[in-house]
Enzyme design. Sequence first.
Site, PDB file in Angstrom:
ATOM      1  N   ALA A 187      -3.897  -8.026  -3.694  1.00 22.69           N
ATOM      2  CA  ALA A 187      -3.435  -6.657  -3.932  1.00 22.69           C
ATOM      3  C   ALA A 187      -4.627  -5.717  -4.088  1.00 22.69           C
ATOM      4  CB  ALA A 187      -2.583  -6.614  -5.201  1.00 22.69           C
ATOM      5  N   GLY A 188      -4.404  -4.458  -3.748  1.00 22.12           N
ATOM      6  CA  GLY A 188      -5.426  -3.436  -3.980  1.00 22.12           C
ATOM      7  C   GLY A 188      -4.693  -2.186  -4.417  1.00 22.12           C
ATOM      8  N   HIS A 189      -4.769  -1.863  -5.692  1.00 24.13           N
ATOM      9  CA  HIS A 189      -4.031  -0.726  -6.244  1.00 24.13           C
ATOM     10  C   HIS A 189      -5.029   0.332  -6.699  1.00 24.13           C
ATOM     11  CE1 HIS A 189      -0.447  -3.633  -7.207  1.00 24.13           C
ATOM     12  NE2 HIS A 189      -0.744  -3.564  -5.926  1.00 24.13           N
ATOM     13  N   LYS A 192      -8.811  -1.044   8.669  1.00 26.12           N
ATOM     14  CA  LYS A 192      -8.036   0.132   9.008  1.00 26.12           C
ATOM     15  C   LYS A 192      -6.556  -0.256   9.005  1.00 26.12           C
ATOM     16  CE  LYS A 192      -8.461   3.539  12.659  1.00 26.12           C
ATOM     17  NZ  LYS A 192      -9.126   3.890  13.889  1.00 26.12           N
ATOM     18  N   THR A 226      -5.887 -11.694   3.725  1.00 24.23           N
ATOM     19  CA  THR A 226      -7.042 -11.112   3.034  1.00 24.23           C
ATOM     20  C   THR A 226      -8.144 -12.165   2.856  1.00 24.23           C
ATOM     21  OG1 THR A 226      -6.090 -11.666   0.884  1.00 24.23           O
ATOM     22  CG2 THR A 226      -5.595  -9.477   1.769  1.00 24.23           C
ATOM     23  N   ASP A 247       2.561  14.634   1.144  1.00 21.76           N
ATOM     24  CA  ASP A 247       1.555  15.625   1.538  1.00 21.76           C
ATOM     25  C   ASP A 247       0.849  15.260   2.842  1.00 21.76           C
ATOM     26  OD1 ASP A 247       0.643  13.560  -0.473  1.00 21.76           O
ATOM     27  OD2 ASP A 247      -1.307  14.237   0.278  1.00 21.76           O
ATOM     28  N   THR A 283      -7.802  -1.337   0.575  1.00 21.99           N
ATOM     29  CA  THR A 283      -8.601  -1.352  -0.653  1.00 21.99           C
ATOM     30  C   THR A 283      -9.357  -2.670  -0.791  1.00 21.99           C
ATOM     31  OG1 THR A 283      -6.698  -0.202  -1.607  1.00 21.99           O
ATOM     32  CG2 THR A 283      -8.394  -0.887  -3.143  1.00 21.99           C
ATOM     33  N   SER A 320       5.645  11.731  -4.897  1.00 21.47           N
ATOM     34  CA  SER A 320       4.210  11.821  -5.153  1.00 21.47           C
ATOM     35  C   SER A 320       3.563  12.690  -4.075  1.00 21.47           C
ATOM     36  CB  SER A 320       3.607  10.421  -5.145  1.00 21.47           C
ATOM     37  OG  SER A 320       2.210  10.494  -5.121  1.00 21.47           O
ATOM     38  N   ARG A 377       2.260 -29.434  -6.418  1.00 21.37           N
ATOM     39  CA  ARG A 377       2.004 -30.048  -7.735  1.00 21.37           C
ATOM     40  C   ARG A 377       0.614 -30.654  -7.851  1.00 21.37           C
ATOM     41  NH1 ARG A 377       7.402 -33.309  -7.247  1.00 21.37           N
ATOM     42  NH2 ARG A 377       6.505 -33.355  -5.179  1.00 21.37           N
ATOM     43  N   LYS A 427       1.917   1.902  -5.151  1.00 21.56           N
ATOM     44  CA  LYS A 427       2.453   1.297  -6.379  1.00 21.56           C
ATOM     45  C   LYS A 427       1.547   1.553  -7.572  1.00 21.56           C
ATOM     46  CE  LYS A 427       2.417  -2.654  -4.266  1.00 21.56           C
ATOM     47  NZ  LYS A 427       2.146  -2.243  -2.882  1.00 21.56           N
ATOM     48  N   GLY A 428       0.222   1.418  -7.344  1.00 22.85           N
ATOM     49  CA  GLY A 428      -0.734   1.576  -8.442  1.00 22.85           C
ATOM     50  C   GLY A 428      -0.636   2.949  -9.082  1.00 22.85           C
ATOM     51  N   GLN A 471       2.064  -6.196  -3.049  1.00 20.17           N
ATOM     52  CA  GLN A 471       2.540  -6.281  -1.652  1.00 20.17           C
ATOM     53  C   GLN A 471       3.829  -5.469  -1.486  1.00 20.17           C
ATOM     54  OE1 GLN A 471       1.540  -9.693  -3.132  1.00 20.17           O
ATOM     55  NE2 GLN A 471      -0.412  -8.790  -2.618  1.00 20.17           N
ATOM     56  N   ASP A 518       0.812  -1.219   0.000  1.00 13.04           N
ATOM     57  CA  ASP A 518       0.000   0.000   0.000  1.00 13.04           C
ATOM     58  C   ASP A 518       0.847   1.272   0.000  1.00 13.04           C
ATOM     59  OD1 ASP A 518      -2.243  -1.652   0.100  1.00 13.04           O
ATOM     60  OD2 ASP A 518      -2.209  -1.677   2.285  1.00 13.04           O
TER      61      ASP A 518
HETATM   62  P1  GDP Z   1      -0.657   0.166  -3.559  1.00 13.02           P
HETATM   63  O1  GDP Z   1      -1.261  -1.080  -3.034  1.00 13.02           O
HETATM   64  O2  GDP Z   1       0.811   0.245  -3.302  1.00 13.02           O
HETATM   65  O3  GDP Z   1      -0.986   0.411  -5.010  1.00 13.02           O
HETATM   66  O4  GDP Z   1      -1.305   1.361  -2.740  1.00 13.02           O
HETATM   67  P2  GDP Z   1      -2.876   1.545  -2.427  1.00 13.02           P
HETATM   68  O5  GDP Z   1      -3.533   2.014  -3.656  1.00 13.02           O
HETATM   69  O6  GDP Z   1      -3.416   0.354  -1.740  1.00 13.02           O
HETATM   70  O7  GDP Z   1      -2.801   2.679  -1.316  1.00 13.02           O
HETATM   71  C1  GDP Z   1      -2.264   3.925  -1.574  1.00 13.02           C
HETATM   72  C2  GDP Z   1      -3.359   4.975  -1.354  1.00 13.02           C
HETATM   73  O8  GDP Z   1      -2.773   6.237  -1.289  1.00 13.02           O
HETATM   74  C3  GDP Z   1      -4.360   5.053  -2.493  1.00 13.02           C
HETATM   75  O9  GDP Z   1      -5.607   5.401  -1.970  1.00 13.02           O
HETATM   76  C4  GDP Z   1      -3.808   6.151  -3.382  1.00 13.02           C
HETATM   77  O10 GDP Z   1      -4.834   6.815  -4.120  1.00 13.02           O
HETATM   78  C5  GDP Z   1      -3.221   7.066  -2.350  1.00 13.02           C
HETATM   79  N1  GDP Z   1      -2.025   7.788  -2.776  1.00 13.02           N
HETATM   80  C6  GDP Z   1      -1.035   7.397  -3.623  1.00 13.02           C
HETATM   81  N2  GDP Z   1      -0.071   8.346  -3.686  1.00 13.02           N
HETATM   82  C7  GDP Z   1      -0.456   9.347  -2.873  1.00 13.02           C
HETATM   83  C8  GDP Z   1       0.132  10.599  -2.468  1.00 13.02           C
HETATM   84  O11 GDP Z   1       1.230  10.967  -2.901  1.00 13.02           O
HETATM   85  N3  GDP Z   1      -0.575  11.369  -1.603  1.00 13.02           N
HETATM   86  C9  GDP Z   1      -1.783  10.974  -1.099  1.00 13.02           C
HETATM   87  N4  GDP Z   1      -2.384  11.784  -0.239  1.00 13.02           N
HETATM   88  N5  GDP Z   1      -2.358   9.808  -1.434  1.00 13.02           N
HETATM   89  C10 GDP Z   1      -1.695   9.004  -2.303  1.00 13.02           C
HETATM   90  P1  IMO Z   2      -0.849  -4.280  -2.177  1.00 13.43           P
HETATM   91  O1  IMO Z   2      -0.405  -4.842  -3.506  1.00 13.43           O
HETATM   92  C1  IMO Z   2      -0.991  -4.633   2.162  1.00 13.43           C
HETATM   93  C2  IMO Z   2      -1.079  -8.685   3.821  1.00 13.43           C
HETATM   94  C3  IMO Z   2      -2.346  -9.112   4.521  1.00 13.43           C
HETATM   95  C4  IMO Z   2      -1.750 -10.051   5.559  1.00 13.43           C
HETATM   96  C5  IMO Z   2      -0.623 -10.735   4.796  1.00 13.43           C
HETATM   97  C6  IMO Z   2      -0.979 -12.097   4.205  1.00 13.43           C
HETATM   98  O2  IMO Z   2      -2.139  -3.541  -2.221  1.00 13.43           O
HETATM   99  O3  IMO Z   2       0.261  -3.515  -1.536  1.00 13.43           O
HETATM  100  P2  IMO Z   2      -2.471 -12.856   2.147  1.00 13.43           P
HETATM  101  O4  IMO Z   2      -3.924 -12.655   1.846  1.00 13.43           O
HETATM  102  O5  IMO Z   2      -1.558 -12.324   1.106  1.00 13.43           O
HETATM  103  O6  IMO Z   2      -2.149 -14.281   2.509  1.00 13.43           O
HETATM  104  O7  IMO Z   2      -2.210 -11.997   3.494  1.00 13.43           O
HETATM  105  O8  IMO Z   2      -0.276  -9.856   3.744  1.00 13.43           O
HETATM  106  N1  IMO Z   2      -1.268  -8.197   2.428  1.00 13.43           N
HETATM  107  C7  IMO Z   2      -1.198  -6.915   2.080  1.00 13.43           C
HETATM  108  N2  IMO Z   2      -1.046  -5.801   2.841  1.00 13.43           N
HETATM  109  N3  IMO Z   2      -1.067  -4.535   0.814  1.00 13.43           N
HETATM  110  C8  IMO Z   2      -1.203  -5.628   0.041  1.00 13.43           C
HETATM  111  O9  IMO Z   2      -1.151  -5.594  -1.307  1.00 13.43           O
HETATM  112  C9  IMO Z   2      -1.313  -6.899   0.678  1.00 13.43           C
HETATM  113  N4  IMO Z   2      -1.476  -8.171   0.234  1.00 13.43           N
HETATM  114  C10 IMO Z   2      -1.430  -8.945   1.315  1.00 13.43           C
HETATM  115  O10 IMO Z   2      -2.990  -8.026   5.121  1.00 13.43           O
HETATM  116  O11 IMO Z   2      -1.157  -9.316   6.597  1.00 13.43           O
HETATM  117 MG    MG Z   3      -2.825  -1.683  -1.826  1.00 16.25          MG
END
Ligand code: GDP
Ligand code: IMO
Ligand code: MG
Length: 429
Positions: free
Chosen positions: A39-41, A303, A129, A332, A298, A412, A143, A16-17, A223, A13
């Site tokens: 993942a949640g991007h 939380k 998740t 920011d 995502t 960013s 396998r 990356k997205g 991740q 989180d």
């Molecule tokens: P990812 O899993 O690495 O792709 O990250 P997520 O999308 O799960 O979480 C990042 C969150 O921060 C998302 O809601 C983005 O829209 C937001 N975000 C990304 N870059 C920035 C930034 O520079 N500033 C702020 N305030 N939010 C950002």
């Molecule tokens: P992105 O790509 C944050 C965490 C889960 C848990 C552990 C194992 O959005 O950054 P799993 O379901 O993979 O077996 O869970 O890994 N986890 C993440 N935490 N961002 C993610 O992906 C995650 N993908 C898995 O919360 O602690």
């Molecule tokens: Mg994410």
Amino acid sequence: MPNVTVIGAQWGDEGKGKIVDWLSSRADVVVRFQGGHNAGHTLVVGNQTYKLSLLPSGIVRGTLSIIGNGVVFDPWHFRDEVARISAMGVTITPENLAVAEQCPLILPLHRDLDGAREDASGAGKIGTTRRGIGPAYEDKAGRRALRVCDLAHLDDIGPQLDRLLAHHNALRTGFGIAPVDREQLIAELRDVAPSVLPYIQPVWTRLRDAKAQRKRILFEGAQGVLLDVDHGTYPFVTSSNVVAGQAAAGSGMGPNATGYVLGIVKAYTTRVGSGPFPTEQDNDMGERLGQRGREFGTVTGRKRRCGWFDAVLVRQAIAVSGVAGMALTKLDVLDGFETLMICTGYRLDGRELDYLPAHTADQARVEPIYEEFQGWSESTAGARSWAELPAQAIKYIRRIEELTQCPVALVSTSPEREDTILVRDPFVD
Ligand code: GDP
Ligand code: IMO
Ligand code: MG
């Protein structure tokens, strides 16, 4: 090699997205190489917000997007995500989206097992998740997995299903879950197969051709390094390798394909799920970071736990995954903090450590050594050039570079695509 590999350098989180979406305007191909729909991007483009879990973030710009063999693939989720993102006006066709034939399938039985194990684990609960990621990777290594290519051979899956169900039914009995309904599973696979079949390809041939044409390939990690099954805070990790080296194995390209490794680093730290987190602020400060940063998962809506920037962890993540430069995100969020803390080392049993020890009990016991840093009152939100940053924010970035021994390539300053400061173009050799 004109390629870039994007990986998370903390616990996921990091943003990356957003960065992959921004970089994909410079790329010809975007490839996912590990993880699954855990993942949640999030991508914010104008007034549209796209939440992607399985599809590579390049799809939103229409860049050729590939789901590599290292990804565990839930076909029902794939069908639904393609429908959801298409309904938002994104064109998704087999021309711009390809799925590797070898991806192991995530089946309902994997989700059942993930949930049952978590529920039975007491204090050892990982906080997954619950999407079946771990059990699907186990079956790959064991396998006995069904794979994407099996969707074109559903009349031939009997022997593989025997192996798979012998294993799962024994476990299910132990957990008090009814055995798998074999006929229903086959019927569900028949139902979903037509939604996936058009996208299935030997993607390694497309990547081979892209390489021959010196196309720019962007690998999109999911991740973060601290969730890597080898290098992370084991056992509180995910079940795949997250480090950049996995981009080669998880896509079918050679080890030099990774190119420039860009580590995505949040200007503070967050974590979802259980496990050690030395700089966690389980207090008003953590709440403030979480609210300003909108730190809610995502995928699961949980939380996120929040804390100060931990330079020890990021330095370690950078070293073990060969990161060449950082994208520092969410700067920011720190606007208006009077004081910021940066963790520069740990104390354990009277000793000072400059790394995170491997044992989970030691990881839980380390005490952060903090450096106090004066914050800035001006806004960095939406800044698109270095000149728009307050001097103190620049100092914070420079200090992070020093402590992590890694240069910043991008900064960013908001969720919005264009609110990005380019310091060094990762695609330029
Ligand atoms: P990812 O899993 O690495 O792709 O990250 P997520 O999308 O799960 O979480 C990042 C969150 O921060 C998302 O809601 C983005 O829209 C937001 N975000 C990304 N870059 C920035 C930034 O520079 N500033 C702020 N305030 N939010 C950002
Ligand atoms: P992105 O790509 C944050 C965490 C889960 C848990 C552990 C194992 O959005 O950054 P799993 O379901 O993979 O077996 O869970 O890994 N986890 C993440 N935490 N961002 C993610 O992906 C995650 N993908 C898995 O919360 O602690
Ligand atoms: Mg994410």
